[in-house]
Design a protein around this motif. Structure first.
Motif, PDB file in Angstrom:
ATOM      1  N   ARG A  49      72.427 115.934  17.373  1.00 10.36           N
ATOM      2  CA  ARG A  49      73.115 116.987  18.116  1.00 10.36           C
ATOM      3  C   ARG A  49      73.957 117.825  17.165  1.00 10.36           C
ATOM      4  NH1 ARG A  49      75.425 113.669  23.427  1.00 10.36           N
ATOM      5  NH2 ARG A  49      73.373 113.209  24.378  1.00 10.36           N
ATOM      6  N   GLY A  50      74.284 119.018  17.635  1.00  8.77           N
ATOM      7  CA  GLY A  50      75.156 119.914  16.886  1.00  8.77           C
ATOM      8  C   GLY A  50      75.908 120.810  17.840  1.00  8.77           C
ATOM      9  N   GLY A  51      76.947 121.440  17.340  1.00 12.09           N
ATOM     10  CA  GLY A  51      77.714 122.321  18.200  1.00 12.09           C
ATOM     11  C   GLY A  51      78.857 122.978  17.460  1.00 12.09           C
ATOM     12  N   ALA A  52      79.337 124.071  18.049  1.00 16.69           N
ATOM     13  CA  ALA A  52      80.487 124.802  17.529  1.00 16.69           C
ATOM     14  C   ALA A  52      81.575 124.772  18.588  1.00 16.69           C
ATOM     15  CB  ALA A  52      80.105 126.233  17.190  1.00 16.69           C
ATOM     16  N   ALA A  53      82.813 124.550  18.158  1.00 17.68           N
ATOM     17  CA  ALA A  53      83.930 124.438  19.083  1.00 17.68           C
ATOM     18  C   ALA A  53      85.146 125.144  18.510  1.00 17.68           C
ATOM     19  CB  ALA A  53      84.259 122.979  19.371  1.00 17.68           C
ATOM     20  N   THR A  54      85.933 125.768  19.396  1.00 25.89           N
ATOM     21  CA  THR A  54      87.195 126.405  19.021  1.00 25.89           C
ATOM     22  C   THR A  54      88.287 125.951  19.982  1.00 25.89           C
ATOM     23  OG1 THR A  54      86.695 128.350  20.398  1.00 25.89           O
ATOM     24  CG2 THR A  54      86.043 128.439  18.080  1.00 25.89           C
ATOM     25  N   HIS A  55      89.509 125.874  19.461  1.00 24.38           N
ATOM     26  CA  HIS A  55      90.631 125.461  20.314  1.00 24.38           C
ATOM     27  C   HIS A  55      91.942 125.862  19.641  1.00 24.38           C
ATOM     28  CE1 HIS A  55      93.694 122.513  21.785  1.00 24.38           C
ATOM     29  NE2 HIS A  55      93.211 122.952  22.931  1.00 24.38           N
ATOM     30  N   TRP A  56      92.823 126.492  20.422  1.00 29.93           N
ATOM     31  CA  TRP A  56      94.173 126.805  19.947  1.00 29.93           C
ATOM     32  C   TRP A  56      95.091 127.037  21.143  1.00 29.93           C
ATOM     33  CZ3 TRP A  56      90.343 130.479  20.116  1.00 29.93           C
ATOM     34  CH2 TRP A  56      90.647 131.692  20.754  1.00 29.93           C
ATOM     35  N   LEU A  57      96.363 126.990  20.874  1.00 29.58           N
ATOM     36  CA  LEU A  57      97.398 127.196  21.889  1.00 29.58           C
ATOM     37  C   LEU A  57      98.203 128.437  21.550  1.00 29.58           C
ATOM     38  CD1 LEU A  57      98.740 123.544  22.282  1.00 29.58           C
ATOM     39  CD2 LEU A  57      97.128 124.724  23.782  1.00 29.58           C
ATOM     40  N   GLY A  59     101.757 130.435  22.926  1.00 27.40           N
ATOM     41  CA  GLY A  59     102.934 130.393  23.788  1.00 27.40           C
ATOM     42  C   GLY A  59     103.508 131.778  24.027  1.00 27.40           C
ATOM     43  N   ARG A  60     104.016 131.996  25.210  1.00 33.68           N
ATOM     44  CA  ARG A  60     104.654 133.262  25.554  1.00 33.68           C
ATOM     45  C   ARG A  60     105.787 132.977  26.535  1.00 33.68           C
ATOM     46  NH1 ARG A  60     100.134 133.053  28.882  1.00 33.68           N
ATOM     47  NH2 ARG A  60     100.484 133.611  31.062  1.00 33.68           N
ATOM     48  N   SER A  61     106.661 133.921  26.649  1.00 27.62           N
ATOM     49  CA  SER A  61     107.833 133.770  27.524  1.00 27.62           C
ATOM     50  C   SER A  61     107.602 134.528  28.824  1.00 27.62           C
ATOM     51  CB  SER A  61     109.099 134.297  26.842  1.00 27.62           C
ATOM     52  OG  SER A  61     109.360 133.570  25.656  1.00 27.62           O
ATOM     53  N   VAL A  62     107.878 133.859  29.940  1.00 27.86           N
ATOM     54  CA  VAL A  62     107.820 134.465  31.261  1.00 27.86           C
ATOM     55  C   VAL A  62     109.208 134.295  31.874  1.00 27.86           C
ATOM     56  CG1 VAL A  62     106.724 134.464  33.521  1.00 27.86           C
ATOM     57  CG2 VAL A  62     105.374 133.913  31.474  1.00 27.86           C
ATOM     58  N   GLY A  63     110.007 135.337  31.765  1.00 32.26           N
ATOM     59  CA  GLY A  63     111.395 135.239  32.212  1.00 32.26           C
ATOM     60  C   GLY A  63     112.161 134.315  31.289  1.00 32.26           C
ATOM     61  N   VAL A  64     112.704 133.262  31.875  1.00 34.72           N
ATOM     62  CA  VAL A  64     113.447 132.282  31.074  1.00 34.72           C
ATOM     63  C   VAL A  64     112.588 131.076  30.735  1.00 34.72           C
ATOM     64  CG1 VAL A  64     115.675 132.992  32.004  1.00 34.72           C
ATOM     65  CG2 VAL A  64     114.354 131.220  33.180  1.00 34.72           C
ATOM     66  N   ASN A  65     111.340 131.083  31.164  1.00 39.85           N
ATOM     67  CA  ASN A  65     110.457 129.945  30.940  1.00 39.85           C
ATOM     68  C   ASN A  65     109.472 130.247  29.814  1.00 39.85           C
ATOM     69  OD1 ASN A  65     111.623 128.588  33.153  1.00 39.85           O
ATOM     70  ND2 ASN A  65     110.236 129.651  34.574  1.00 39.85           N
ATOM     71  N   ALA A  66     109.076 129.215  29.111  1.00 35.84           N
ATOM     72  CA  ALA A  66     108.067 129.309  28.051  1.00 35.84           C
ATOM     73  C   ALA A  66     106.753 128.756  28.590  1.00 35.84           C
ATOM     74  CB  ALA A  66     108.502 128.529  26.815  1.00 35.84           C
ATOM     75  N   VAL A  67     105.730 129.558  28.505  1.00 34.99           N
ATOM     76  CA  VAL A  67     104.407 129.192  29.015  1.00 34.99           C
ATOM     77  C   VAL A  67     103.450 129.094  27.850  1.00 34.99           C
ATOM     78  CG1 VAL A  67     102.523 129.827  30.557  1.00 34.99           C
ATOM     79  CG2 VAL A  67     104.894 130.324  31.193  1.00 34.99           C
ATOM     80  N   SER A  68     102.656 128.053  27.850  1.00 38.45           N
ATOM     81  CA  SER A  68     101.663 127.840  26.796  1.00 38.45           C
ATOM     82  C   SER A  68     100.268 127.988  27.385  1.00 38.45           C
ATOM     83  CB  SER A  68     101.824 126.457  26.170  1.00 38.45           C
ATOM     84  OG  SER A  68     100.851 126.242  25.186  1.00 38.45           O
ATOM     85  N   SER A  69      99.443 128.776  26.733  1.00 39.35           N
ATOM     86  CA  SER A  69      98.057 128.991  27.172  1.00 39.35           C
ATOM     87  C   SER A  69      97.123 128.220  26.254  1.00 39.35           C
ATOM     88  CB  SER A  69      97.704 130.477  27.139  1.00 39.35           C
ATOM     89  OG  SER A  69      98.540 131.206  28.018  1.00 39.35           O
ATOM     90  N   ASP A  70      96.173 127.556  26.852  1.00 38.11           N
ATOM     91  CA  ASP A  70      95.213 126.740  26.120  1.00 38.11           C
ATOM     92  C   ASP A  70      93.875 127.473  26.092  1.00 38.11           C
ATOM     93  OD1 ASP A  70      93.705 124.839  24.916  1.00 38.11           O
ATOM     94  OD2 ASP A  70      94.229 123.206  26.266  1.00 38.11           O
ATOM     95  N   TYR A  71      93.381 127.755  24.883  1.00 38.94           N
ATOM     96  CA  TYR A  71      92.102 128.434  24.715  1.00 38.94           C
ATOM     97  C   TYR A  71      91.131 127.470  24.045  1.00 38.94           C
ATOM     98  CZ  TYR A  71      94.591 132.759  25.709  1.00 38.94           C
ATOM     99  OH  TYR A  71      95.345 133.744  26.312  1.00 38.94           O
ATOM    100  N   ALA A  72      89.967 127.304  24.650  1.00 39.41           N
ATOM    101  CA  ALA A  72      88.956 126.396  24.117  1.00 39.41           C
ATOM    102  C   ALA A  72      87.577 126.904  24.498  1.00 39.41           C
ATOM    103  CB  ALA A  72      89.166 124.971  24.625  1.00 39.41           C
ATOM    104  N   ALA A  73      86.633 126.694  23.609  1.00 35.23           N
ATOM    105  CA  ALA A  73      85.234 127.066  23.859  1.00 35.23           C
ATOM    106  C   ALA A  73      84.356 126.123  23.065  1.00 35.23           C
ATOM    107  CB  ALA A  73      84.962 128.514  23.473  1.00 35.23           C
ATOM    108  N   ARG A  74      83.155 125.896  23.561  1.00 39.22           N
ATOM    109  CA  ARG A  74      82.227 124.988  22.893  1.00 39.22           C
ATOM    110  C   ARG A  74      80.794 125.429  23.179  1.00 39.22           C
ATOM    111  NH1 ARG A  74      82.474 120.275  20.329  1.00 39.22           N
ATOM    112  NH2 ARG A  74      80.612 118.939  20.307  1.00 39.22           N
TER     113      ARG A  74
END
Length: 420
Positions: A49-57, A59-74
């Motif tokens: 088998r073989g494959g290509a994968a990407t993944h990173w996080l 972060g951004r601020s929404v008001g007073v809260n910190a939100v982290s977005s998860d990006y992944a592909a395979r």
């Protein structure tokens, strides 16, 4: 059968750890199994088998809260169908005697594969996995990673074409113009392989009031893609610095050498990640942002052919040398040699010692090549000069006076107005 019946279970490939595969090649190996006692086996499955994968996080601020977005592909790449040992999966068990057992296998890889890659936010990996299935016992697995190199041939018209560009910038300091700085650069082709030298031809005009510093670098850009977003990581793999250019001065790089280190090839045909290279030529201007010029590069795996691509590379090299005025033709052509210096060589050729022997058949018809008939006259010296005509004209052909119709001697004697 107790779980300890398997002493060792391993996977080996025909090529060692340093061996790389290409698309379309055959991958061969073997499964090594050592049993301490009679072993009941339901199936032995080998699959690549073989494959290509990407993944990173992110972060951004929404008001007073910190939100982290998860990006992944395979992207999965099936390399083969499951290879069964024994070949027929009948659901019945097979008993193996104690000792060492070898099970060879062979796969035909797909014709097109992406080069193996390991990056900060993504990777391209290939592996082969063997699974031993036994009744009432957890499966035993072995895994082996192998490397794939996608062939990138730089002997194509697109990668042999010269790359050039020009930029200019106004040097400013405290809202005052300090002059214009211009940069133009050119390289002989777009495709290179690791270990080659890039000759850089550049011209830097510094019309500002302060010295500037030219530099060049090869930059690798890794681009990772997932869910419509992109993440890039850049790294300088090779660089060089020139001499400072003073105010009102001009500097020329007539083939400054920049060697490419051992780096991975370009990856241009993967859906989730790319690896690109650029040659960046820049000028550091004090008090102002740098003047930057980027030329695209492709790092390949198949080097330049010494014979098939010689004419194209030499032609492009000569063309941009003429464009930069580094190989201009002489202003005055060389004067031809005197005739007295050539006669001796021509007479030697006429005697049969020259590179073009004379014709042997004097009655040859005019149906052959044109060059064959001019050789008879090629080596003859010009006739000797004489005041007397060796072939005097007859009486009927001599010029006559238009008034008295006498011969030319009469004309000269009486001064008639004859004009030929």
């Amino acid at each position: 059968m107790r779980p300890g019946g398997v002493r060792s279970f391993a996977l080996e490939l025909a090529r060692g750890p340093g061996g790389a595969y290409r698309g379309g090649e055959r991958l061969c190996g073997r499964v090594l199994l050592e049993a301490a006692a009679p072993l009941r086996v339901r199936a032995l499955v080998v699959v690549a088998r073989g494959g290509a994968a990407t993944h990173w996080l992110e972060g951004r601020s929404v008001g007073v809260n910190a939100v982290s977005s998860d990006y992944a592909a395979r992207v999965e790449v099936p390399l083969s169908r499951p290879f069964l040992l024994p070949p027929a999966d009948t659901g019945e068990t097979t008993t193996l005697p104690p000792g060492r057992h070898e099970f060879p296998f062979s796969f035909q890889l797909p014709p097109t594969l992406v080069t193996s890659f390991e990056g900060k936010h993504g990777s391209v990996r290939y592996c082969i996995k063997a699974t031993l299935h036994r009744p009432w016992v957890p499966a035993r697995r072995a895994r082996k990673v192998f490397t794939v190199i996608e062939p990138v041939d730089i002997n194509t018209p697109a990668l042999l074409a010269p790359q050039a560009g020009a930029r200019e910038k106004v040097a400013r300091s405290w809202y005052y113009n300090r002059g214009l700085v211009s940069l133009s650069a050119k390289i002989d082709r777009k495709g290179y392989t690791p270990g080659e030298v890039i000759p850089i031809f550049a011209e830097i005009d510094n019309n500002s009031t302060r010295p500037v510093l030219p530099r060049a670098a090869v930059v690798q850009t890794q681009t990772f893609m997932a869910r419509g977003a992109r993440k890039q990581k850049r790294a300088v793999v090779a660089n060089l610095a020139g001499e400072p250019v003073g105010p009102g001065r001009r500097a020329l790089w007539q083939g400054r050498a920049l060697r490419i280190p051992p780096v991975g090839p370009s990856i241009l045909h993967c859906r989730v990640l790319h690896v690109d290279y650029t040659l960046k030529v820049c000028v550091d201007i004090p008090g102002t942002s740098k003047l930057l010029l980027e030329l695209p590069l492709v790092i390949g795996t198949i080097p330049l052919h010494p014979f098939s691509s010689r004419s194209s590379s030499v032609g492009s090299h000569a063309s941009f040398l003429l464009d930069w005025g580094l190989g201009a033709l002489p202003e005055q052509p060389e004067a031809p040699p005197e005739y007295s210096e050539v006669v001796a060589e021509e007479e030697m050729a006429a005697s049969g010692q020259g590179p073009f022997p004379l014709l042997q058949d004097a009655n040859m018809s005019l149906d052959g090549p044109f060059f064959a008939y001019i050789q008879e006259f090629r080596y003859r010296p010009p006739p000797l000069y004489s005041e007397e005509d060796p072939n005097p004209a007859s009486e009927a052909m001599r010029p006559r006076c238009m008034t008295c119709s006498t011969a030319d001697m009469h004309l000269r004697a009486h001064g008639c107005c004859w004009s030929s």
